[in-house]
Scaffold this active site. Sequence first.
Site, PDB file in Angstrom:
ATOM      1  N   LYS A  76       8.602  11.322   0.137  1.00  0.00           N
ATOM      2  CA  LYS A  76       7.846  10.558   1.150  1.00  0.00           C
ATOM      3  C   LYS A  76       8.817   9.809   2.081  1.00  0.00           C
ATOM      4  CE  LYS A  76       5.692   6.204   1.760  1.00  0.00           C
ATOM      5  NZ  LYS A  76       5.486   4.875   1.197  1.00  0.00           N
ATOM      6  N   LEU A  81       0.837  -1.203   0.000  1.00  0.00           N
ATOM      7  CA  LEU A  81       0.000   0.000   0.000  1.00  0.00           C
ATOM      8  C   LEU A  81       0.871   1.252   0.000  1.00  0.00           C
ATOM      9  CD1 LEU A  81      -2.471  -1.292   2.721  1.00  0.00           C
ATOM     10  CD2 LEU A  81      -2.775  -1.365   0.244  1.00  0.00           C
ATOM     11  N   PRO A  82       0.282   2.423  -0.315  1.00  0.00           N
ATOM     12  CA  PRO A  82       1.107   3.622  -0.457  1.00  0.00           C
ATOM     13  C   PRO A  82       1.833   4.075   0.812  1.00  0.00           C
ATOM     14  CG  PRO A  82      -1.035   3.934  -1.514  1.00  0.00           C
ATOM     15  CD  PRO A  82      -1.099   2.644  -0.755  1.00  0.00           C
ATOM     16  N   LYS A 106      14.926   0.229   5.812  1.00  0.00           N
ATOM     17  CA  LYS A 106      14.463   0.893   4.575  1.00  0.00           C
ATOM     18  C   LYS A 106      14.584   2.420   4.703  1.00  0.00           C
ATOM     19  CE  LYS A 106      12.042   1.436   0.712  1.00  0.00           C
ATOM     20  NZ  LYS A 106      12.631   1.208  -0.588  1.00  0.00           N
ATOM     21  N   THR A 128       6.178   0.607   2.245  1.00  0.00           N
ATOM     22  CA  THR A 128       7.176   1.386   2.996  1.00  0.00           C
ATOM     23  C   THR A 128       6.409   2.320   3.921  1.00  0.00           C
ATOM     24  OG1 THR A 128       8.722   1.345   1.156  1.00  0.00           O
ATOM     25  CG2 THR A 128       9.064   3.055   2.817  1.00  0.00           C
TER      26      THR A 128
HETATM   27  P1  NAD Z   1       0.918   2.671  -5.968  1.00  0.00           P
HETATM   28  O1  NAD Z   1       0.253   3.909  -5.508  1.00  0.00           O
HETATM   29  O2  NAD Z   1       1.190   2.465  -7.422  1.00  0.00           O
HETATM   30  O3  NAD Z   1       0.088   1.379  -5.473  1.00  0.00           O
HETATM   31  C1  NAD Z   1      -0.580   1.288  -4.261  1.00  0.00           C
HETATM   32  C2  NAD Z   1      -1.928   0.619  -4.526  1.00  0.00           C
HETATM   33  O4  NAD Z   1      -2.605   0.384  -3.302  1.00  0.00           O
HETATM   34  C3  NAD Z   1      -2.852   1.491  -5.391  1.00  0.00           C
HETATM   35  O5  NAD Z   1      -3.212   0.778  -6.562  1.00  0.00           O
HETATM   36  C4  NAD Z   1      -4.069   1.723  -4.467  1.00  0.00           C
HETATM   37  O6  NAD Z   1      -5.296   1.770  -5.160  1.00  0.00           O
HETATM   38  C5  NAD Z   1      -3.989   0.521  -3.556  1.00  0.00           C
HETATM   39  N1  NAD Z   1      -4.707   0.667  -2.296  1.00  0.00           N
HETATM   40  C6  NAD Z   1      -4.726   1.723  -1.440  1.00  0.00           C
HETATM   41  N2  NAD Z   1      -5.522   1.454  -0.392  1.00  0.00           N
HETATM   42  C7  NAD Z   1      -6.015   0.204  -0.588  1.00  0.00           C
HETATM   43  C8  NAD Z   1      -6.910  -0.645   0.140  1.00  0.00           C
HETATM   44  N3  NAD Z   1      -7.473  -0.255   1.299  1.00  0.00           N
HETATM   45  N4  NAD Z   1      -7.207  -1.854  -0.364  1.00  0.00           N
HETATM   46  C9  NAD Z   1      -6.665  -2.275  -1.529  1.00  0.00           C
HETATM   47  N5  NAD Z   1      -5.825  -1.524  -2.267  1.00  0.00           N
HETATM   48  C10 NAD Z   1      -5.508  -0.302  -1.802  1.00  0.00           C
HETATM   49  O7  NAD Z   1       2.287   2.570  -5.148  1.00  0.00           O
HETATM   50  P2  NAD Z   1       3.564   1.646  -5.470  1.00  0.00           P
HETATM   51  O8  NAD Z   1       4.522   2.402  -6.325  1.00  0.00           O
HETATM   52  O9  NAD Z   1       3.073   0.293  -5.887  1.00  0.00           O
HETATM   53  O10 NAD Z   1       4.221   1.572  -4.029  1.00  0.00           O
HETATM   54  C11 NAD Z   1       3.673   0.754  -2.998  1.00  0.00           C
HETATM   55  C12 NAD Z   1       4.593   0.839  -1.794  1.00  0.00           C
HETATM   56  O11 NAD Z   1       5.904   0.381  -2.162  1.00  0.00           O
HETATM   57  C13 NAD Z   1       4.784   2.255  -1.248  1.00  0.00           C
HETATM   58  O12 NAD Z   1       4.818   2.199   0.148  1.00  0.00           O
HETATM   59  C14 NAD Z   1       6.137   2.694  -1.830  1.00  0.00           C
HETATM   60  O13 NAD Z   1       6.787   3.651  -1.022  1.00  0.00           O
HETATM   61  C15 NAD Z   1       6.883   1.376  -1.857  1.00  0.00           C
HETATM   62  N6  NAD Z   1       7.957   1.291  -2.850  1.00  0.00           N
HETATM   63  C16 NAD Z   1       7.764   1.763  -4.104  1.00  0.00           C
HETATM   64  C17 NAD Z   1       8.800   1.676  -5.036  1.00  0.00           C
HETATM   65  C18 NAD Z   1       8.620   2.204  -6.434  1.00  0.00           C
HETATM   66  O14 NAD Z   1       9.626   2.324  -7.155  1.00  0.00           O
HETATM   67  N7  NAD Z   1       7.402   2.481  -6.876  1.00  0.00           N
HETATM   68  C19 NAD Z   1      10.027   1.088  -4.674  1.00  0.00           C
HETATM   69  C20 NAD Z   1      10.173   0.560  -3.387  1.00  0.00           C
HETATM   70  C21 NAD Z   1       9.115   0.661  -2.471  1.00  0.00           C
END
Ligand code: NAD
Length: 293
Positions: free
Chosen positions: A245, A64-65, A170, A95
Amino acid sequence: MKVAFLGLGNMGLPMAVNLLKAGHQVAGFDLVQSQLDAFHAAGGTAAKSVGNAIADAEVIITMLPASRHVEGLYLGDSGLLALAKPSALLVDCSTISPKVAQQVAAIAKEKGFAMIDAPVSGGTAGAQAGTLTFMVGGEASHLEKAKPLLERMGKNIFHAGPSGSGQTVKVCNNMLLGIQMLGTSEALRLGIANGMDPKILSDIMSKSSGRNWVLELYNPCPGVMENVPSSKAYAGGFGVDLMLKDMGLAIENADDLNAKVPLGELSRQLYEMHSQAGNGQLDFSSVFHLKMD
Ligand code: NAD
């Protein structure tokens, strides 16, 4: 294994697809219909609700975000902890703040659940290729149970310590990365102002004591390296707003502990300035072009 995967975004979708490819039964759920459709098209079971997704799950993975989404999904009368089978293993890969990770894991434990925090490094490319690094906090026996799944999504799996430790690692890692990117950009700009060729400068510093991950693998100056965001107009990669973030998490964590992170604070301000100038969606290496006036 019967797996539920909640949060099928940029990272979660390719991670869940890698579990499908390994032959696991995966029920996925996301609030956004297009993400559910993409998961269904890849062969997954698109659930209609959190409750549907987790009903039979032996392992529940969340991606999740931010902290508030994790608290919102896990806690409360109709939250995940109220709906899941207590035998289910909970794996949060988002994260989030180490403090929130510890709080949610403690409530989960009270209700009889095993839970680990397992944030990742490696970005969307690593999620697609199944080469993520997992930093895990929680009991070793719970990590062992999750390992067959984590090994399908990642290449390096580290046990950092008790609950919240994965998030601590992290936060520390990404704060250092953010500082390194700013420092490396500053050194390159100074060399260029002196009339240096940035490639020659980078090659020499990469073999000298200024050597670091940014110089070696992710040079922020356009044209120095192929196949990095700086040579693709800073598209793809790891966005400025995501770095902002993570810097925010580091500062919040330091404030909670009264730890001093002056370089982290300054770096967060610089990324914020860069984001406010309209660069939030660009890769974080675009901070090489930070406008200071
Ligand atoms: P994203 O916003 O693309 O995906 C998050 C998803 O969670 C969204 O599709 C959203 O609709 C869904 N969501 C939110 N609340 C929800 C709920 N109650 N039930 C079901 N789904 C729900 O974000 P991301 O890029 O996939 O990142 C996810 C996590 O990974 C974050 O914490 C981010 O910091 C971490 N991260 C991201 C990266 C990157 O390069 N994108 C790298 C390492 C870590």
